[in-house]
Design an enzyme around this catalytic site. Structure first.
Site, PDB file in Angstrom:
ATOM      1  N   ASN A  80     -16.140   1.651   6.476  1.00 51.03           N
ATOM      2  CA  ASN A  80     -15.024   1.755   7.414  1.00 51.03           C
ATOM      3  C   ASN A  80     -14.034   2.819   6.966  1.00 51.03           C
ATOM      4  O   ASN A  80     -13.898   3.130   5.777  1.00 51.03           O
ATOM      5  CB  ASN A  80     -14.327   0.405   7.647  1.00 51.03           C
ATOM      6  CG  ASN A  80     -13.754  -0.195   6.392  1.00 51.03           C
ATOM      7  OD1 ASN A  80     -14.105   0.193   5.288  1.00 51.03           O
ATOM      8  ND2 ASN A  80     -12.890  -1.174   6.551  1.00 51.03           N
ATOM      9  N   ALA A  81     -13.343   3.388   7.948  1.00 56.54           N
ATOM     10  CA  ALA A  81     -12.456   4.526   7.716  1.00 56.54           C
ATOM     11  C   ALA A  81     -11.030   4.038   7.538  1.00 56.54           C
ATOM     12  O   ALA A  81     -10.245   3.957   8.482  1.00 56.54           O
ATOM     13  CB  ALA A  81     -12.553   5.508   8.885  1.00 56.54           C
ATOM     14  N   ILE A  82     -10.688   3.692   6.293  1.00 57.03           N
ATOM     15  CA  ILE A  82      -9.314   3.295   5.966  1.00 57.03           C
ATOM     16  C   ILE A  82      -8.959   3.853   4.592  1.00 57.03           C
ATOM     17  O   ILE A  82      -9.807   4.376   3.878  1.00 57.03           O
ATOM     18  CB  ILE A  82      -9.122   1.761   5.975  1.00 57.03           C
ATOM     19  CG1 ILE A  82      -9.959   1.096   4.881  1.00 57.03           C
ATOM     20  CG2 ILE A  82      -9.430   1.172   7.339  1.00 57.03           C
ATOM     21  CD1 ILE A  82      -9.626  -0.374   4.685  1.00 57.03           C
ATOM     22  N   SER A 134     -13.518   1.359   1.576  1.00 49.12           N
ATOM     23  CA  SER A 134     -13.201   0.011   1.116  1.00 49.12           C
ATOM     24  C   SER A 134     -14.485  -0.724   0.764  1.00 49.12           C
ATOM     25  O   SER A 134     -15.541  -0.115   0.615  1.00 49.12           O
ATOM     26  CB  SER A 134     -12.453  -0.756   2.204  1.00 49.12           C
ATOM     27  OG  SER A 134     -13.358  -1.204   3.204  1.00 49.12           O
ATOM     28  N   PHE A 135     -14.378  -2.076   0.691  1.00 51.65           N
ATOM     29  CA  PHE A 135     -15.550  -2.865   0.309  1.00 51.65           C
ATOM     30  C   PHE A 135     -16.646  -2.831   1.351  1.00 51.65           C
ATOM     31  O   PHE A 135     -17.770  -3.243   1.075  1.00 51.65           O
ATOM     32  CB  PHE A 135     -15.152  -4.307  -0.023  1.00 51.65           C
ATOM     33  CG  PHE A 135     -14.426  -5.048   1.074  1.00 51.65           C
ATOM     34  CD1 PHE A 135     -13.045  -5.100   1.084  1.00 51.65           C
ATOM     35  CD2 PHE A 135     -15.120  -5.724   2.059  1.00 51.65           C
ATOM     36  CE1 PHE A 135     -12.370  -5.796   2.077  1.00 51.65           C
ATOM     37  CE2 PHE A 135     -14.446  -6.429   3.044  1.00 51.65           C
ATOM     38  CZ  PHE A 135     -13.067  -6.461   3.053  1.00 51.65           C
ATOM     39  N   ASP A 191       0.833  -1.218   0.000  1.00 54.85           N
ATOM     40  CA  ASP A 191       0.000   0.000   0.000  1.00 54.85           C
ATOM     41  C   ASP A 191       0.864   1.264   0.000  1.00 54.85           C
ATOM     42  O   ASP A 191       0.712   2.149   0.850  1.00 54.85           O
ATOM     43  CB  ASP A 191      -0.914   0.029   1.226  1.00 54.85           C
ATOM     44  CG  ASP A 191      -1.702  -1.259   1.419  1.00 54.85           C
ATOM     45  OD1 ASP A 191      -2.000  -1.922   0.425  1.00 54.85           O
ATOM     46  OD2 ASP A 191      -2.010  -1.592   2.583  1.00 54.85           O
ATOM     47  N   GLY A 245     -11.170  -7.131   8.323  1.00 55.34           N
ATOM     48  CA  GLY A 245     -12.562  -7.544   8.310  1.00 55.34           C
ATOM     49  C   GLY A 245     -13.465  -6.782   9.259  1.00 55.34           C
ATOM     50  O   GLY A 245     -14.622  -7.167   9.448  1.00 55.34           O
ATOM     51  N   HIS A 302      -3.365  -1.382  -4.922  1.00 53.83           N
ATOM     52  CA  HIS A 302      -3.315  -0.307  -3.927  1.00 53.83           C
ATOM     53  C   HIS A 302      -2.242   0.718  -4.301  1.00 53.83           C
ATOM     54  O   HIS A 302      -1.221   0.873  -3.656  1.00 53.83           O
ATOM     55  CB  HIS A 302      -3.077  -0.817  -2.517  1.00 53.83           C
ATOM     56  CG  HIS A 302      -3.522   0.183  -1.489  1.00 53.83           C
ATOM     57  ND1 HIS A 302      -4.471  -0.103  -0.539  1.00 53.83           N
ATOM     58  CD2 HIS A 302      -3.176   1.479  -1.295  1.00 53.83           C
ATOM     59  CE1 HIS A 302      -4.681   0.965   0.210  1.00 53.83           C
ATOM     60  NE2 HIS A 302      -3.905   1.948  -0.244  1.00 53.83           N
ATOM     61  N   GLU A 339     -11.283  -0.771  -3.096  1.00 51.89           N
ATOM     62  CA  GLU A 339     -10.549  -0.115  -2.013  1.00 51.89           C
ATOM     63  C   GLU A 339      -9.346   0.635  -2.569  1.00 51.89           C
ATOM     64  O   GLU A 339      -9.152   0.718  -3.776  1.00 51.89           O
ATOM     65  CB  GLU A 339     -10.106  -1.148  -0.978  1.00 51.89           C
ATOM     66  CG  GLU A 339      -9.216  -2.255  -1.535  1.00 51.89           C
ATOM     67  CD  GLU A 339      -8.952  -3.350  -0.524  1.00 51.89           C
ATOM     68  OE1 GLU A 339      -9.824  -3.611   0.311  1.00 51.89           O
ATOM     69  OE2 GLU A 339      -7.859  -3.947  -0.578  1.00 51.89           O
TER      70      GLU A 339
END
Length: 459
Positions: free
Chosen positions: A161-163, A181-182, A44, A127, A300, A220
């Site tokens: 989600n916060a990524i 993301s997904f 990443d 996850g 990524h 993502e």
């Protein structure tokens, strides 16, 4: 633009890059020696150019052991040879540990604003929606870093989600953060330029989503780039399984907030279109050339605009052992229609230039990044004759050349009543698989599918 060595090819007078030197893969002797990692253990990667050189910040990973948390930092003077710097942070910030229960930090993105550097990092557990994007600031790119708290937090019960944060300014100078993301898809929020945090509460606006909530249906790693030439914003994302068939897709928009559409006008946030693997222009996936083991699950990515020369920066997993991630950098070229395509070879200092027509005829390996393909794709043989005819495993047809850098491959397709056309750009590169100079091409066919080529020695 980086300044790497160049040398003239023996058979054409054009400038090829010098050898970048040996890259030893799967080297177990350096498992515990971070200073020797170079491009190894990069995942990443987020790139930034500074007055002191190019820096990459990346996810905490480690082959053969547990990762050390703290954000990996590497630097380079030429985008080819990468030197280990250190871990940016002494560990996981307290707020991230308490909120996300993270054991390592993911997908950092670093930007500069008002003489300060801002590092946006992700903290989560695999996850989980219980995630956090945090902010650290520093006067120097190598730190020390000061904790500025959370930018966005999500809970297990939230729809996203916060990524995977990427911070970008639009053409009017407004600052934005794209992330997600997904779990719920890709969102964008406007930031306050002075604080580096959202102007308003909430999760922002949806840009891209898929209908599955499993890893195989992932979208993502978002990254947005503005190209002044085409006056478009380009959203890069990664699709599918991290260890199997990860691949990079791109769509574009007139506004930074979208809608982002592909070559067929399909909106990236329309999850009702089927089959979903056809959405987005797939410009990079797993591949192999010749007898080389090749690469699995590239993705990524970040993008560097270096004074008008663009590079894609991403990780890829070794074809012999997918648990070994490496840093890859590739030249981005742009089609006449304003779509980015990437080089079949990793960057070694190559520059765009006019190609002598006499270098083109011969044997090639041609590779198609079919959006329906899973895992690695293998090359097909292609013969370009001096007469302008071509033949290969794909069929027969004719090729033409504009006298500069663009070649057109026109395939006969009697069954369909029309021919398939591929418009590609030629580039002198370094063959990392065979350790030699090589002529390559990259482009799209008339259905928006990415096509690569690499010239091979005559049998």
């Amino acid at each position: 633009m980086s300044t790497a060595g160049q040398q003239k090819g023996a058979d054409g007078g054009i400038l090829f890059p010098d050898s970048p030197g040996e890259q030893k893969l799967y080297d177990t002797s350096i498992l515990d020696t971070e200073s020797a990692w170079g491009t190894h253990n990069a995942h990443d990667p987020g790139i930034i150019k500074t007055p002191g050189g190019y820096y990459i910040f990346s996810t905490d990973v480690r082959v053969g052991g547990a990762p050390v948390p703290g954000v990996m930092v590497r630097k380079s003077a030429d985008l080819i040879r990468w030197e280990w710097v250190h871990y940016a942070l002494p560990g996981i910030p307290q707020i991230a540990e308490e909120w996300a229960r993270a054991t390592n930090l993911w997908a950092p993105d670093v930007v500069r604003h008002n003489e300060k550097y801002r590092m946006y990092y992700s903290a989560s557990s695999f996850g989980s929606r219980q995630s956090l994007i945090g902010l650290q600031t520093a006067d120097s790119i190598e730190g020390p870093w000061t904790d500025e708290g959370a930018v966005i937090k999500t809970r297990d019960e939230d729809p996203l989600n916060a990524i995977d944060a990427n911070v970008v300014c639009d053409a009017e100078g407004r600052m934005w953060m794209v992330y997600g993301s997904f779990f719920g898809g890709i969102h964008i929020v406007e930031l306050d330029k002075e604080s580096g945090k959202p102007l308003k509460e909430g999760f922002g606006q949806l840009l891209a989503v898929r209908d599955k909530t499993t890893e195989d249906g992932a979208v993502e790693g978002p990254y947005i780039v503005y190209n002044e030439q085409f006056r478009k914003y380009y959203l890069f994302v990664s699709y599918d399984s991290l260890f199997e068939d990860y691949n990079v897709r791109v769509a574009r928009a007139d506004s930074i907030t979208g809608p982002y559409t592909d070559v067929h006008g399909r909106d990236m946030k329309d999850s009702t279109y089927m089959p979903q693997h056809e959405t987005g222009v797939k410009i990079l996936g797993g591949y192999r050339f010749g007898k080389d083991a090749g690469w699995i699950a590239p993705g990524h990515n970040s993008v560097l605009n270096d004074n008008g020369t663009y590079y894609m920066v991403h990780h890829a997993r070794g074809g012999e052992n997918k648990h070994w991630p490496y840093l890859h950098i590739r030249r981005i070229l742009w089609t006449e229609e304003g779509w980015p395509v990437v080089s079949p070879e990793r960057y070694a200092g190559e520059v765009e230039q006019d190609i002598p027509a006499g270098l083109i005829p011969g044997q090639w390996e041609r590779l198609v990044h079919d959006p329906s393909a899973h895992g690695q794709v293998s090359p097909q043989l292609l013969k370009l004759q001096e007469s302008g005819e071509m033949m290969g495993e794909h069929g027969i047809g004719v090729w033409s050349f504009d006298g500069r850098q663009t070649m057109t491959l026109s395939w006969n397709d009697p069954a369909e009543g029309k021919g398939q056309v591929e418009k590609v750009q030629l580039l002198p590169a370094w063959d990392w698989e065979e350790d030699r100079q090589v002529l390559v091409f990259t482009g799209l066919d008339d259905n928006g599918i990415a096509v690569w080529g690499k010239k091979t020695p005559e049998a």
